[in-house]
Design an enzyme around this catalytic site. Sequence first.
Site, PDB file in Angstrom:
ATOM      1  N   ASN A 208     -82.343 -29.643 -49.891  1.00 23.04           N
ATOM      2  CA  ASN A 208     -81.214 -30.525 -49.603  1.00 23.04           C
ATOM      3  C   ASN A 208     -81.530 -31.287 -48.314  1.00 23.04           C
ATOM      4  O   ASN A 208     -81.571 -30.704 -47.237  1.00 23.04           O
ATOM      5  CB  ASN A 208     -79.948 -29.687 -49.449  1.00 23.04           C
ATOM      6  CG  ASN A 208     -78.717 -30.519 -49.125  1.00 23.04           C
ATOM      7  OD1 ASN A 208     -78.798 -31.647 -48.665  1.00 23.04           O
ATOM      8  ND2 ASN A 208     -77.554 -29.934 -49.353  1.00 23.04           N
TER       9      ASN A 208
ATOM     10  N   HIS B  17     -76.684 -36.369 -55.367  1.00 24.00           N
ATOM     11  CA  HIS B  17     -77.158 -35.741 -54.133  1.00 24.00           C
ATOM     12  C   HIS B  17     -77.824 -34.421 -54.507  1.00 24.00           C
ATOM     13  O   HIS B  17     -77.296 -33.639 -55.300  1.00 24.00           O
ATOM     14  CB  HIS B  17     -75.979 -35.506 -53.190  1.00 24.00           C
ATOM     15  CG  HIS B  17     -76.274 -34.539 -52.097  1.00 24.00           C
ATOM     16  ND1 HIS B  17     -77.394 -34.639 -51.300  1.00 24.00           N
ATOM     17  CD2 HIS B  17     -75.604 -33.434 -51.663  1.00 24.00           C
ATOM     18  CE1 HIS B  17     -77.393 -33.643 -50.435  1.00 24.00           C
ATOM     19  NE2 HIS B  17     -76.327 -32.898 -50.631  1.00 24.00           N
TER      20      HIS B  17
ATOM     21  N   CYS C 100     -73.841 -35.828 -46.568  1.00 24.74           N
ATOM     22  CA  CYS C 100     -74.698 -36.018 -47.737  1.00 24.74           C
ATOM     23  C   CYS C 100     -74.297 -37.212 -48.598  1.00 24.74           C
ATOM     24  O   CYS C 100     -75.042 -37.600 -49.499  1.00 24.74           O
ATOM     25  CB  CYS C 100     -74.715 -34.751 -48.575  1.00 24.74           C
ATOM     26  SG  CYS C 100     -75.186 -33.281 -47.628  1.00 24.74           S
TER      27      CYS C 100
END
Length: 329
Positions: free
Chosen positions: A283, A253, A114
Amino acid sequence: MTGAAAAIVGWGTAVPDGRVTNADLEARLDTSNDWIVERTGIHERRVAGPGETTASLAVEASAHAIKRAGLVPADIDLLIVATVTPEQPIPHTGAYVGETLGLHCGSFDINAACAGFVYELVVGSSMIQMGYDHVLVVGAETLSRIIDPEDRTTTVIFGDGAGAAVLAATKDGPGLLAWDLGCDGSAAALLEVPAGGSRLPASAQTIADRGHYLKMAGQEVFRRAVRVVVESAGLTLARAGIDASEVAWFVPHQANARIIDAAAGRLGIEPDRTLVNIDRYGNTSSASIPLALFEAVDDGRVRDGDLVLCSGFGAGMTWASALIRWGAQ
């Protein structure tokens, strides 16, 4: 480290048309809309359909970025793809992306989870500093392909998408001002796909054990994530000589709304200066920061001259932060 002379001169995004809402998950899992929203902030996520892959999403986002930069594929000197869901183990995903786009340059993939987009932003900017004119970076994921449909701790969180940027040399003003990259390998087991590599090759047993799906120790990831985001983002600001109050936009993020709120609060950045779209996309790993940033650029929130602080963390455990002054050359 500071001082890579590169600015984002073109950008693009791509998300699948397919949506999975919390109501869809309620119908097949022991979960509820209230439980998901309270713990993650997510209402729906995009999911790739038949024929959609990591490379196809990367190509779509990249084509938009090249066009937005006023360039043609022949102008790109290097392609970097950040992903944890590659097209296949060999060759790298960049080979497929470059071929479809019609690129004739070098390419490689980065797997920093990520934090991947910030990693490739720093690497790409460094290559600009070394003499390349245009570097294309893209974060692309089809996480739905590695999620256990029976595991509510991961199924409710992850989605698919891509975000791309063209980097070009800049002198004074816009561009990457400072950054921080890091990894704590002692925490690797907190977020992993354990099977399918050289340590645990694919077999009938690994498939039976569901070892090819993503595993996550959610509470420990949460605890570490807040700390490393605050530390990394703070270090990046210090290297640039910038106070958090001067940051126009914080782009974390998009892992979890509670992590975002906690990290922004500790940095002293108010909610109205924090870009959040996890509610609509979930996500998306290496795609999450560019999806949030470029959405805000396109709708006019991010303007030329704005200081933008990006910070990501992910499996590894990796982390990365970058401070950008937004604007063209």
